[in-house]
Motif scaffolding. Structure first.
Motif, PDB file in Angstrom:
ATOM      1  N   GLY A 203      -6.068 -16.022   1.880  1.00  0.00           N
ATOM      2  CA  GLY A 203      -7.302 -15.883   1.107  1.00  0.00           C
ATOM      3  C   GLY A 203      -8.160 -14.861   1.471  1.00  0.00           C
ATOM      4  N   ARG A 204      -7.662 -14.019   2.608  1.00  0.00           N
ATOM      5  CA  ARG A 204      -8.485 -12.880   3.269  1.00  0.00           C
ATOM      6  C   ARG A 204      -7.756 -11.967   3.039  1.00  0.00           C
ATOM      7  NH1 ARG A 204     -12.811 -14.914   6.268  1.00  0.00           N
ATOM      8  NH2 ARG A 204     -12.928 -16.976   6.683  1.00  0.00           N
ATOM      9  N   LEU A 205      -8.469 -10.670   3.199  1.00  0.00           N
ATOM     10  CA  LEU A 205      -7.906  -9.331   3.247  1.00  0.00           C
ATOM     11  C   LEU A 205      -7.059  -8.907   4.743  1.00  0.00           C
ATOM     12  CD1 LEU A 205      -7.585  -6.745   1.622  1.00  0.00           C
ATOM     13  CD2 LEU A 205      -9.691  -6.059   2.665  1.00  0.00           C
ATOM     14  N   ILE A 206      -5.911  -8.634   4.501  1.00  0.00           N
ATOM     15  CA  ILE A 206      -4.977  -8.281   5.494  1.00  0.00           C
ATOM     16  C   ILE A 206      -5.028  -6.644   5.824  1.00  0.00           C
ATOM     17  CG2 ILE A 206      -2.882  -8.363   6.847  1.00  0.00           C
ATOM     18  CD1 ILE A 206      -2.437 -11.120   6.015  1.00  0.00           C
ATOM     19  N   ALA A 207      -4.897  -6.095   4.670  1.00  0.00           N
ATOM     20  CA  ALA A 207      -4.566  -4.738   4.536  1.00  0.00           C
ATOM     21  C   ALA A 207      -5.112  -4.167   3.123  1.00  0.00           C
ATOM     22  CB  ALA A 207      -3.315  -4.266   4.860  1.00  0.00           C
ATOM     23  N   ASP A 208      -5.619  -2.926   3.187  1.00  0.00           N
ATOM     24  CA  ASP A 208      -5.974  -2.143   2.134  1.00  0.00           C
ATOM     25  C   ASP A 208      -5.710  -0.459   2.564  1.00  0.00           C
ATOM     26  OD1 ASP A 208      -6.994  -0.911   0.023  1.00  0.00           O
ATOM     27  OD2 ASP A 208      -8.960  -1.817   0.056  1.00  0.00           O
ATOM     28  N   THR A 209      -4.340  -0.362   2.168  1.00  0.00           N
ATOM     29  CA  THR A 209      -4.060   1.062   2.608  1.00  0.00           C
ATOM     30  C   THR A 209      -2.727   1.539   1.791  1.00  0.00           C
ATOM     31  OG1 THR A 209      -3.122   2.287   4.717  1.00  0.00           O
ATOM     32  CG2 THR A 209      -2.301   0.132   4.088  1.00  0.00           C
ATOM     33  N   SER A 210      -2.373   2.707   2.116  1.00  0.00           N
ATOM     34  CA  SER A 210      -1.333   3.280   1.475  1.00  0.00           C
ATOM     35  C   SER A 210       0.121   2.547   1.967  1.00  0.00           C
ATOM     36  CB  SER A 210      -1.107   4.940   1.723  1.00  0.00           C
ATOM     37  OG  SER A 210      -0.782   5.139   3.012  1.00  0.00           O
ATOM     38  N   VAL A 211       1.154   2.818   1.287  1.00  0.00           N
ATOM     39  CA  VAL A 211       2.367   2.149   1.835  1.00  0.00           C
ATOM     40  C   VAL A 211       2.998   2.948   2.848  1.00  0.00           C
ATOM     41  CG1 VAL A 211       4.826   2.105   0.861  1.00  0.00           C
ATOM     42  CG2 VAL A 211       3.094   1.447  -0.585  1.00  0.00           C
ATOM     43  N   ALA A 212       2.737   4.061   3.164  1.00  0.00           N
ATOM     44  CA  ALA A 212       3.202   4.998   4.164  1.00  0.00           C
ATOM     45  C   ALA A 212       2.398   4.715   5.386  1.00  0.00           C
ATOM     46  CB  ALA A 212       2.882   6.566   3.834  1.00  0.00           C
TER      47      ALA A 212
END
Length: 316
Positions: A203-212
């Motif tokens: 339920g928590r954010l782990i990553a918010d990023t580009s695939v690269a």
């Protein structure tokens, strides 16, 4: 654009989603990933107003879903492709949806052609295969020509041709400037389709990023080397990386994995000693490897490997 701010959802004493914030921007395909039980379905239901958040807010194009006067023109969604009256034909299902927004019949026929259901459009949806049901669900999501798409497991049940079709479709829709959020468990497909990732666990954010950036951050390091003179090169490299790396012979013939140095240093060493190289590739984790590494502590249900003796006994 999709925006979640402090989204929280509790069911009694259980918290399914906790203080989750992210933004899905137009122009790229965004993958929404997480282990089973991570809260992905609950989050998507809150984005669409199907579940009320216990705290926080979710908006699509600046408004809550329920506040849009014509939501099918704003958001196309597929959370459950089988949510269709089984006695209706595919075409009549779409016509019923179209009637709620005064969408013309010509648009219904257009999306039927777009998803490849022309030949079965007048057949009952209850007799559709899983793949055909997925195509009908995608047609429903596209019906209002929306600026935003939210799709849960869109390639589930599709054959290779269908997977390629949906991959190209999603990319083309994003290229038109639309917002595309796609949830999937198929890491190999996400690696080919998505440009950005939102990853959650428990339920928590782990990553918010580009695939690269996501895969680079989980890179296992090292260099893959393929040479017909593996034994000679192993000895040379062992001296080069002594104290700071190692040389490992892989199961694949003539292939080594080297840590503690870079491709350029390996190439120079091989050239100095006349060693032939067939391959010299920096090792980077795949999306699946990166995902497994990042979410290993966020898995709700994990299998425990049984000893080999027990496995043999059960098989016998």
């Amino acid at each position: 654009m999709i925006e979640a701010v402090g989204l929280t959802k509790r069911y009694g004493t259980r918290t399914a989603v906790s203080d989750l914030s992210f933004t899905v921007r137009p122009g790229v395909v965004t993958g929404f990933l997480g282990p089973n039980g991570a809260g992905k379905s609950t989050t998507m239901r809150m984005l669409l107003g199907l579940d009320a958040p216990s705290a926080g807010r979710a908006t699509v194009n600046g408004r809550r879903y329920a506040e849009h006067p014509a939501p099918l023109h704003e958001v196309g969604a597929m959370l459950e492709a089988r949510a269709v009256h089984t006695g209706r034909s595919a075409r009549n299902h779409l016509l019923a949806l179209a009637a709620t927004h005064a969408i013309p019949t010509s648009r219904v026929d257009r999306v039927i052609d777009l998803v490849g259901l022309r030949e079965v459009a007048r057949k009952r949806a209850g007799g559709f295969s899983l793949g055909m049901g997925q195509r009908l669900g995608i047609a429903s999501a596209l019906l209002g020509d929306p600026a935003t798409l939210i799709l849960d497991e869109p390639v589930n049940g599709l054959d290779p041709e269908g997977i390629l079709w949906i991959r190209n479709l999603l990319k083309s829709l994003a290229a038109e400037g639309r917002t595309v959020l796609v949830s999937s468990h198929l890491m190999s497909e996400m690696a080919l389709t998505a440009e950005h990732l939102i990853v959650i666990g428990r339920g928590r954010l782990i990553a918010d990023t580009s695939v690269a950036e996501f895969t680079a951050g989980a890179s296992q390091g090292g260099v893959r080397v393929r040479t017909p003179q593996a034994e000679l090169l192993t000895g040379l490299l062992a001296e080069l990386v002594a104290g700071r790396g190692e040389v490992t012979a892989e199961e694949e013939p003539e292939v080594l994995t080297v840590t503690g140095t870079d491709s350029a240093s390996i190439g120079r060493l091989a050239a100095e000693h006349g060693v032939v190289l067939y391959e010299l590739t920096p090792r980077q984790a795949s999306l699946e490897e990166a995902f497994m590494e990042l979410t290993k502590d966020a898995v709700e249900y994990g299998a425990v490997a049984a000893p080999a003796e027990q496995v043999k006994e059960r098989v016998a």
